[in-house]
Design a protein around this motif. Structure first.
Motif, PDB file in Angstrom:
ATOM      1  N   LYS A 192       7.319  -4.989   6.585  1.00  0.00           N
ATOM      2  CA  LYS A 192       7.294  -4.446   8.124  1.00  0.00           C
ATOM      3  C   LYS A 192       8.532  -3.837   8.279  1.00  0.00           C
ATOM      4  O   LYS A 192       8.346  -3.082   9.410  1.00  0.00           O
ATOM      5  CB  LYS A 192       7.174  -5.874   8.793  1.00  0.00           C
ATOM      6  CG  LYS A 192       6.886  -5.976  10.344  1.00  0.00           C
ATOM      7  CD  LYS A 192       6.451  -7.103  11.006  1.00  0.00           C
ATOM      8  CE  LYS A 192       6.489  -6.942  12.403  1.00  0.00           C
ATOM      9  NZ  LYS A 192       7.249  -6.340  13.045  1.00  0.00           N
ATOM     10  N   ASN A 195       8.541  -0.300   7.957  1.00  0.00           N
ATOM     11  CA  ASN A 195       7.846   0.540   9.018  1.00  0.00           C
ATOM     12  C   ASN A 195       8.737   0.676  10.200  1.00  0.00           C
ATOM     13  O   ASN A 195       8.673   1.754  10.879  1.00  0.00           O
ATOM     14  CB  ASN A 195       6.401  -0.252   9.302  1.00  0.00           C
ATOM     15  CG  ASN A 195       5.553   0.266   8.492  1.00  0.00           C
ATOM     16  OD1 ASN A 195       5.363   1.126   7.962  1.00  0.00           O
ATOM     17  ND2 ASN A 195       4.342  -0.890   8.051  1.00  0.00           N
ATOM     18  N   GLY A 229      -3.503  -3.883   3.171  1.00  0.00           N
ATOM     19  CA  GLY A 229      -2.419  -3.648   3.711  1.00  0.00           C
ATOM     20  C   GLY A 229      -1.305  -3.351   2.564  1.00  0.00           C
ATOM     21  O   GLY A 229      -1.612  -2.370   2.144  1.00  0.00           O
ATOM     22  N   LYS A 300       7.313 -15.708  -2.814  1.00  0.00           N
ATOM     23  CA  LYS A 300       7.738 -15.294  -1.522  1.00  0.00           C
ATOM     24  C   LYS A 300       8.691 -16.397  -1.072  1.00  0.00           C
ATOM     25  O   LYS A 300       9.620 -15.943  -0.591  1.00  0.00           O
ATOM     26  CB  LYS A 300       6.557 -15.177  -0.495  1.00  0.00           C
ATOM     27  CG  LYS A 300       5.851 -13.869  -0.579  1.00  0.00           C
ATOM     28  CD  LYS A 300       6.315 -12.708  -0.022  1.00  0.00           C
ATOM     29  CE  LYS A 300       5.360 -11.379  -0.242  1.00  0.00           C
ATOM     30  NZ  LYS A 300       5.832 -10.152   0.149  1.00  0.00           N
ATOM     31  N   ARG A 304      11.659 -13.821  -3.098  1.00  0.00           N
ATOM     32  CA  ARG A 304      11.039 -12.721  -3.161  1.00  0.00           C
ATOM     33  C   ARG A 304      11.180 -12.026  -4.336  1.00  0.00           C
ATOM     34  O   ARG A 304      12.242 -12.486  -5.338  1.00  0.00           O
ATOM     35  CB  ARG A 304      11.086 -11.767  -2.003  1.00  0.00           C
ATOM     36  CG  ARG A 304      10.470 -12.426  -0.766  1.00  0.00           C
ATOM     37  CD  ARG A 304      10.593 -11.590   0.474  1.00  0.00           C
ATOM     38  NE  ARG A 304       9.773 -11.940   1.630  1.00  0.00           N
ATOM     39  CZ  ARG A 304      10.208 -12.909   2.376  1.00  0.00           C
ATOM     40  NH1 ARG A 304      11.224 -13.537   2.105  1.00  0.00           N
ATOM     41  NH2 ARG A 304       9.302 -13.362   3.286  1.00  0.00           N
TER      42      ARG A 304
HETATM   43  N1  GTP Z   1       2.661   2.161   6.837  1.00  0.00           N
HETATM   44  C1  GTP Z   1       1.915   1.359   6.694  1.00  0.00           C
HETATM   45  N2  GTP Z   1       2.065   0.039   6.729  1.00  0.00           N
HETATM   46  C2  GTP Z   1       0.919  -0.798   6.185  1.00  0.00           C
HETATM   47  C3  GTP Z   1      -0.207  -0.264   5.982  1.00  0.00           C
HETATM   48  N3  GTP Z   1      -0.908  -1.496   5.802  1.00  0.00           N
HETATM   49  C4  GTP Z   1      -0.184  -2.631   6.262  1.00  0.00           C
HETATM   50  N4  GTP Z   1       0.929  -2.068   6.681  1.00  0.00           N
HETATM   51  C5  GTP Z   1       1.973  -2.994   7.293  1.00  0.00           C
HETATM   52  O1  GTP Z   1       2.596  -3.878   6.144  1.00  0.00           O
HETATM   53  C6  GTP Z   1       3.394  -5.018   7.095  1.00  0.00           C
HETATM   54  C7  GTP Z   1       3.191  -6.133   6.492  1.00  0.00           C
HETATM   55  O2  GTP Z   1       3.964  -6.968   7.194  1.00  0.00           O
HETATM   56  P1  GTP Z   1       3.975  -8.736   6.819  1.00  0.00           P
HETATM   57  O3  GTP Z   1       2.676  -9.189   6.348  1.00  0.00           O
HETATM   58  O4  GTP Z   1       4.725  -9.345   8.023  1.00  0.00           O
HETATM   59  O5  GTP Z   1       4.950  -8.780   5.843  1.00  0.00           O
HETATM   60  P2  GTP Z   1       6.131  -8.300   5.024  1.00  0.00           P
HETATM   61  O6  GTP Z   1       6.880  -7.635   6.198  1.00  0.00           O
HETATM   62  O7  GTP Z   1       5.909  -7.429   3.883  1.00  0.00           O
HETATM   63  O8  GTP Z   1       7.073  -9.630   4.551  1.00  0.00           O
HETATM   64  P3  GTP Z   1       6.810 -10.527   3.480  1.00  0.00           P
HETATM   65  O9  GTP Z   1       5.250 -10.181   2.824  1.00  0.00           O
HETATM   66  O10 GTP Z   1       6.679 -11.920   3.886  1.00  0.00           O
HETATM   67  O11 GTP Z   1       7.756 -10.134   2.566  1.00  0.00           O
HETATM   68  C8  GTP Z   1       2.703  -4.759   8.287  1.00  0.00           C
HETATM   69  O12 GTP Z   1       4.017  -4.267   9.094  1.00  0.00           O
HETATM   70  C9  GTP Z   1       1.630  -3.865   8.466  1.00  0.00           C
HETATM   71  O13 GTP Z   1       1.578  -3.076   9.647  1.00  0.00           O
HETATM   72  C10 GTP Z   1      -0.375   1.067   5.580  1.00  0.00           C
HETATM   73  O14 GTP Z   1      -1.399   1.453   5.319  1.00  0.00           O
HETATM   74  N5  GTP Z   1       0.729   1.575   5.928  1.00  0.00           N
END
Ligand code: GTP
Length: 316
Positions: A192, A195, A229, A300, A304
């Motif tokens: 997250k 992004n 995701g 996690k 991590r």
């Molecule tokens: N750019 C992009 N982002 C994506 C996509 N699919 C999912 N995401 C993003 O992946 C992020 C997942 O965030 P979280 O599930 O909060 O997990 P995290 O930030 O990876 O944190 P942890 O898993 O706890 O380490 C979200 O912000 C989604 O919007 C995609 O196809 N493209």
């Protein structure tokens, strides 16, 4: 008049027509055959078919002809079984993928007054256009099938395909005692923030780089796809936990070793991984994904950038 009409039709119809006696001597050779073979009726009539065309599949074709003489029935061949009899060139674009004119043939017994078959007439149809259309259709359907199994962003397999392969692996296990496989699930850490800090396009680029880095570490038999995701799955057939743990550790290192370059930015990444094995005799095989997910969650929870192998203790 009737003879003239017959000659006209035989020569002008857009189909190959030739007749043979039992010794394979050519009795009739129409204009279509002459034009496509480059051998005129004068040259062909009276000659032996196999001497004139040594490249013909003599064993198969003479058997076919003989069966028409003996059984007094029609016989057929289709381009789908045997693409061509004669190596006739065609004038279609090379892109059609056909080297020679594709042919369907009909073998007809010709009976004399006493009902005996004294000749076989062969009709040869140019079906190149149908064959090209059918091949293109099959190619398109193959591509469609392939696209429907792929993730649009990364090009690796998608959830749909992973689910189907998972079911196949379970079926394989129920059939073969010695079958087993391991599931690795991994999820990017703090994605997250990627992004949020660098923008969604940067996030997309990270996902593409992750996919291509992991692909370089896999065996041909490993199945790798995007599960959702920023979560990825690997199915490793005939790989035990020890082997899969090595593979998972390799993936962990290859992801965190180098940042992802996006424009001027260098984005640090890592992933948390969980794995679980499924073998024949397992009480609840579909639970293996749940277990890998629990192991991932454990990674996690424990800082991590970690690989965790599922054990019943971590779920408690
Ligand atoms: N750019 C992009 N982002 C994506 C996509 N699919 C999912 N995401 C993003 O992946 C992020 C997942 O965030 P979280 O599930 O909060 O997990 P995290 O930030 O990876 O944190 P942890 O898993 O706890 O380490 C979200 O912000 C989604 O919007 C995609 O196809 N493209």
């Amino acid at each position: 008049m009737q003879q003239r009409l017959c000659d006209f039709i035989v020569n002008e119809v857009g189909v190959g027509i030739f007749s043979l006696d039992q010794e394979h001597e050519i009795l009739l050779w129409n204009r279509f055959m002459a034009q496509h073979s480059g051998i005129s009726a004068e040259q062909a009539i009276g000659a032996n078919l196999f001497e004139l065309f040594p490249e013909l599949p003599q064993k198969w074709l003479s058997k076919k002809i003989e069966s028409v003489f003996v059984l007094k029935n029609f016989a057929f061949t289709s381009w789908e079984q045997r693409p061509y009899l004669f190596k006739f060139p065609h004038n279609r674009p090379i892109t059609g993928g056909m080297d020679f004119m594709q042919q369907n043939t009909t073998f007809m017994p010709v009976r004399n007054e006493s009902g005996e078959v004294d000749a076989v007439t062969v009709n040869l149809f140019d079906v190149t256009d149908n064959a090209i259309a059918q091949n293109l259709l099959q190619e398109a359907m193959g591509k469609l099938e392939e696209y429907s199994n792929r993730d649009g962003l990364t090009g690796i397999y998608n959830r749909r395909y992973l689910d189907a392969r998972f079911t196949q692996e379970l079926e394989r296990m129920s059939r073969y005692q010695a079958a087993f496989f391991t599931v690795i699930l991994f999820d990017l850490d703090r994605f997250k923030q990627v992004n949020d800090n660098y923008g969604h396009l940067a996030g997309d680029e990270v996902l593409r780089v992750v996919a291509s880095r992991v692909l370089t570490t896999l065996r041909d038999t490993d199945v790798f796809g995007r599960y959702g995701g920023e979560e990825f799955m690997l199915l490793l057939p005939q790989t035990d936990l020890a082997g899969a743990e090595i593979a998972a550790e390799r993936i962990r290192v290859i992801l965190c070793d180098q940042p992802v370059q996006f424009g001027e930015s260098k984005i640090k990444i890592s992933a948390s991984l969980g794995l679980s094995e499924c073998h024949s005799g397992a009480i609840e095989p579909p639970k293996v994904i749940e277990e890998a997910d629990m192991a991932l969650y454990f990674s996690k929870q424990n800082g991590r950038n970690l690989v965790t192998v599922y054990s019943p203790e971590i779920s408690s």
